[in-house]
Design an enzyme around this catalytic site. Structure first.
Site, PDB file in Angstrom:
ATOM      1  N   TYR A 155       0.974  -1.200   0.031  1.00  0.00           N
ATOM      2  CA  TYR A 155       0.064   0.011  -0.018  1.00  0.00           C
ATOM      3  C   TYR A 155       0.786   1.234   0.081  1.00  0.00           C
ATOM      4  O   TYR A 155       0.585   2.173  -0.830  1.00  0.00           O
ATOM      5  CB  TYR A 155      -0.761  -0.086   1.107  1.00  0.00           C
ATOM      6  N   LYS A 159       1.059   4.115  -3.021  1.00  0.00           N
ATOM      7  CA  LYS A 159       0.665   5.535  -2.966  1.00  0.00           C
ATOM      8  C   LYS A 159       1.947   6.279  -3.309  1.00  0.00           C
ATOM      9  O   LYS A 159       1.662   7.533  -3.813  1.00  0.00           O
ATOM     10  CB  LYS A 159      -0.112   5.671  -1.538  1.00  0.00           C
TER      11      LYS A 159
END
Length: 232
Positions: A155, A159
């Site tokens: 994650y 991002k």
């Protein structure tokens, strides 16, 4: 004369995405609500109780799904004023940077970073037909250099990559008059954020709606939380 303001929101069927759709409808937009299945999109549209919301199926991790959605939308709409890349996954339960495998990294990068890039490429012709179009990438504090976490490796990296893509896209689209922003919604009570999160979906959606409606195009390429610029 172009009068209608049209926005596309990915992952619009729940959580922050649904709250973004609500806010844009209230601001007078026609909203294209994209979800991974058409049934989920239709259910969300029914909840919004507005004649100005249109369901579409789009799996942001699948190029053919993105392409099909773009074809459908081109058939129905002449332009696109706002594109909000909200859809994303948070699949790092039980892994860290020392144990995460390539398959999970690929899945998360494809969904959270490469998906938005592909969507922007597909929808660029419609964005170019609107004056001063805007693209908003829903990122995370976990994507900031001082916020990446070894405990949410795929994650955080996805991002971080999305933030980098925002900077590149802002530079590439500057000459076309299209602004590109990244924003962090904060820790929000959603399926992803969990019930312990301090912020409501509406609070998480606020900055995205502000970027879509009020923020200066001169802020293109910047990263925001609570309507204020933060560091990448």
């Amino acid at each position: 004369m172009m009068t209608s303001q049209i926005a596309l929101v990915t992952g619009g069927n729940k959580g922050i995405g649904f709250a973004i759709c609500q806010g844009l409808v209230a601001a007078g937009f026609e909203v294209i609500l994209a979800a991974r299945s058409l049934d989920k999109a239709k259910q969300a549209v029914e909840q919004l109780s507005s004649s100005n919301v249109y369901p579409i199926e789009m799996n942001v991790a699948n190029d053919s799904s993105i392409h099909s959605a773009a074809e459908d939308i081109r058939d129905q709409f002449s332009h696109l004023n706002v594109l909000i890349n909200n859809a994303g996954i948070y699949p790092d339960q039980g892994v860290n940077i020392l144990t995460v495998d390539r398959d999970l990294l690929n899945l998360t990068m494809n969904t959270n970073a490469f998906g938005p890039i592909q969507i922007i490429q597909e929808f660029l012709p419609l964005l170019e037909k609107a004056p001063a179009a805007r693209i908003i990438n829903v990122s995370s504090g976990n994507g900031a250099l001082d916020g990446i976490s070894a405990n949410v490796p795929s994650y955080s990296l996805s991002k971080l990559a999305l933030n980098g893509a925002t900077i590149l896209l802002a530079k590439a689209l500057h000459s076309k008059g299209i602004a590109v922003y990244a924003m962090c919604p904060g820790w929000v009570r959603t399926d992803m954020g969990g019930n312990a999160a301090p912020r409501s979906p509406e609070q998480g959606a606020d900055t995205a709606i502000w970027l879509a409606t009020e923020a200066s195009p001169k802020l293109s390429g910047k990263f925001f939380r609570d309507r204020k610029e933060i560091s990448y």
